[in-house]
Design a protein around this motif. Sequence first.
Motif, PDB file in Angstrom:
ATOM      1  N   GLU A  19       0.815  -1.211   0.000  1.00 14.02           N
ATOM      2  CA  GLU A  19       0.000   0.000   0.000  1.00 14.02           C
ATOM      3  C   GLU A  19       0.849   1.262   0.000  1.00 14.02           C
ATOM      4  O   GLU A  19       0.341   2.342  -0.280  1.00 14.02           O
ATOM      5  N   LEU A  20       2.129   1.136   0.309  1.00 12.06           N
ATOM      6  CA  LEU A  20       3.025   2.297   0.356  1.00 12.06           C
ATOM      7  C   LEU A  20       3.713   2.557  -0.982  1.00 12.06           C
ATOM      8  O   LEU A  20       4.430   3.546  -1.118  1.00 12.06           O
ATOM      9  N   GLU A  21       3.500   1.663  -1.945  1.00 12.19           N
ATOM     10  CA  GLU A  21       4.149   1.814  -3.241  1.00 12.19           C
ATOM     11  C   GLU A  21       3.100   1.842  -4.347  1.00 12.19           C
ATOM     12  O   GLU A  21       2.037   1.261  -4.186  1.00 12.19           O
ATOM     13  N   GLN A  26       8.914   6.957  -7.064  1.00 12.18           N
ATOM     14  CA  GLN A  26       8.950   5.701  -7.822  1.00 12.18           C
ATOM     15  C   GLN A  26       8.105   5.817  -9.090  1.00 12.18           C
ATOM     16  O   GLN A  26       8.524   5.379 -10.168  1.00 12.18           O
ATOM     17  N   LEU A  27       6.924   6.422  -8.967  1.00 11.27           N
ATOM     18  CA  LEU A  27       6.062   6.587 -10.129  1.00 11.27           C
ATOM     19  C   LEU A  27       6.733   7.459 -11.181  1.00 11.27           C
ATOM     20  O   LEU A  27       6.678   7.172 -12.376  1.00 11.27           O
ATOM     21  N   VAL A  53       8.667  -1.730 -13.184  1.00 11.48           N
ATOM     22  CA  VAL A  53       8.076  -1.522 -11.858  1.00 11.48           C
ATOM     23  C   VAL A  53       8.862  -2.332 -10.815  1.00 11.48           C
ATOM     24  O   VAL A  53       9.191  -1.819  -9.738  1.00 11.48           O
ATOM     25  N   ALA A  54       9.191  -3.574 -11.141  1.00 13.71           N
ATOM     26  CA  ALA A  54       9.953  -4.423 -10.211  1.00 13.71           C
ATOM     27  C   ALA A  54      11.306  -3.804  -9.885  1.00 13.71           C
ATOM     28  O   ALA A  54      11.784  -3.904  -8.747  1.00 13.71           O
ATOM     29  N   LYS A  55      11.930  -3.158 -10.852  1.00 13.66           N
ATOM     30  CA  LYS A  55      13.231  -2.510 -10.656  1.00 13.66           C
ATOM     31  C   LYS A  55      13.145  -1.380  -9.628  1.00 13.66           C
ATOM     32  O   LYS A  55      14.072  -1.169  -8.856  1.00 13.66           O
ATOM     33  N   HIS A  56      12.019  -0.680  -9.610  1.00 17.37           N
ATOM     34  CA  HIS A  56      11.887   0.503  -8.758  1.00 17.37           C
ATOM     35  C   HIS A  56      11.073   0.285  -7.479  1.00 17.37           C
ATOM     36  O   HIS A  56      11.117   1.129  -6.585  1.00 17.37           O
TER      37      HIS A  56
END
Length: 87
Positions: A19-21, A26-27, A53-56
């Motif tokens: 919920e924090l990402e 990151q976006l 997305v997985a990278k960040h």
Amino acid sequence: MDAINTAKYNLRLACGLSELEPTDQQLRLISSEVKRRLDAGKHPSDSDIKAIVAKHCPSFGQYKYAAANPSNLTDAIRAAMQALGIN
């Protein structure tokens, strides 16, 4: 819900994020990386976007949501890019 929060929500559901990402930062990083690929003439698939997305986002794939209806990630990223002014 505004466009940025909608994009975050869609990414959270589709990618199993906490919920924090994704955070605003990151976006922005995800959107910028997708933009660079588009500028290079590449059209990232949902798999490509999930890899970005997985990278960040360290929580990638660690959560499952009962109401998860994975939307088209390309549409979610494009909406985020537009909301962030990354066109």
